[in-house]
Design an enzyme around this catalytic site. Sequence first.
Site, PDB file in Angstrom:
ATOM      1  CG  HIS A 250      -1.953   1.057   1.253  1.00  0.00           C
ATOM      2  ND1 HIS A 250      -3.123   0.937   1.982  1.00  0.00           N
ATOM      3  CD2 HIS A 250      -2.007   2.272   0.661  1.00  0.00           C
ATOM      4  CE1 HIS A 250      -3.856   2.035   1.838  1.00  0.00           C
ATOM      5  NE2 HIS A 250      -3.188   2.870   1.051  1.00  0.00           N
TER       6      HIS A 250
ATOM      7  CG  HIS B 229      -1.554   6.040  -2.643  1.00  0.00           C
ATOM      8  ND1 HIS B 229      -2.698   5.818  -3.350  1.00  0.00           N
ATOM      9  CD2 HIS B 229      -1.802   5.612  -1.373  1.00  0.00           C
ATOM     10  CE1 HIS B 229      -3.608   5.287  -2.559  1.00  0.00           C
ATOM     11  NE2 HIS B 229      -3.103   5.151  -1.348  1.00  0.00           N
TER      12      HIS B 229
ATOM     13  CG  HIS C  48      -7.748   3.188  -0.407  1.00  0.00           C
ATOM     14  ND1 HIS C  48      -7.031   2.604  -1.411  1.00  0.00           N
ATOM     15  CD2 HIS C  48      -6.884   3.998   0.256  1.00  0.00           C
ATOM     16  CE1 HIS C  48      -5.780   3.044  -1.368  1.00  0.00           C
ATOM     17  NE2 HIS C  48      -5.658   3.896  -0.364  1.00  0.00           N
TER      18      HIS C  48
ATOM     19  CD  GLU D 165      -7.690   6.549   4.405  1.00  0.00           C
ATOM     20  OE1 GLU D 165      -8.227   6.480   3.285  1.00  0.00           O
ATOM     21  OE2 GLU D 165      -6.621   7.189   4.613  1.00  0.00           O
TER      22      GLU D 165
ATOM     23  CG  ASP E 216      -1.744   5.649   2.654  1.00  0.00           C
ATOM     24  OD1 ASP E 216      -1.992   5.367   1.474  1.00  0.00           O
ATOM     25  OD2 ASP E 216      -2.596   6.149   3.423  1.00  0.00           O
TER      26      ASP E 216
END
Length: 347
Positions: A25, A27, A204, A207, A285
């Site tokens: 995970h 980005h 996702h 969250e 992330d």
Amino acid sequence: MTAVKNIPPERLPDLLRRMPKAELHIHIEGSLEPELIFALAKRNDVVIPYSSVEELRKAYAFTNLQSFLDIYYAGASVLIKEQDFYDMAQAYFKKAAADNVIHAELFFDPQTHTARGVGMETVINGLHRACVDAKTLGINASLIMCFLRHLSEEEAFETLEQALPYRDKIIGIGLDSGEVGNPPEKFARVFARCRELGFHLVAHAGEEGPPTYVWTALDVLKVERIDHGVQSVKDPALMQRLARDRIALTVCPLSNLKLCVFPDLASHNLRQFLDAGIAATVNSDDPAYFGGYMNDNFTQTFAATGLNGQHAWQLASNSFEASFTDAASKRRYLDALTAVFASFENN
Ligand code: HPA
Ligand code: ZN
């Protein structure tokens, strides 16, 4: 489950840093450090509304997901040429290799770039070339293309169409951006199409959004992993489902801290997932924005929550089990993990 012999607490941070791990995970646009944002802005003649690296870093004070996304999309505006995407990914791979990441699956957001007139081929070719070259750093890397969930399903279909000529360079499809108000089922048809095309699927969910979004990600989109998922603890039946079906959660503790999902790291619920037998993993992330790469996430979370060597083993082996690679690679990864643990147990 492999039993881990007592690791002295003072050696745990070193073990966490040295153990091999998979990052599932990340980005890649969230790995753009302020220094690289300024360098690319200069190289491409793009004006950014900050006068210095320090001023930009000061703006990284987030109150929730949306407050982060606004600045994250602005940061990505400096990416124009194929080489920019390559340089961004290569900078991430160097950091990841230093953290003993041996397998990485990178999210990218093509719509952030195609909306500015950057071609799909520019984005994918740059990132893919960096993934190929990551092998020389000891990292097996692949790409997961995400749809922006604040945009329409029709736009997701258009993005899929544009990406299909490069489908051999993409292993999976994900769903990111502003969660609340954009439930997974908004993308039911495009995910069904991606499934038919043979892509791995992730999303996702949970969250900031409710457990119902995790349920529909699983039951409507039919995803194989849940990104984040930390709100699932509010629903005991969902916790049982995640454990029963070995659905991995790609948890990102420093992200959750910086986006105020938890008031402090000590309150993070990672341990509850591990205790419930759920295949949780630790990930970064958007490391350039949230104050840490993989090993920062591991060491800070373990220090704050009192996790031990057994948890370390579990998190690393979960990351390999949940990765989208072949059985032989997974076995090699586990062997490497076993070797590092053995060196800590015997000395
Ligand atoms: N959540 C949703 N979208 C995102 C994130 C995230 O944590 N990071 C980058 N895009
Ligand atoms: Zn994310």
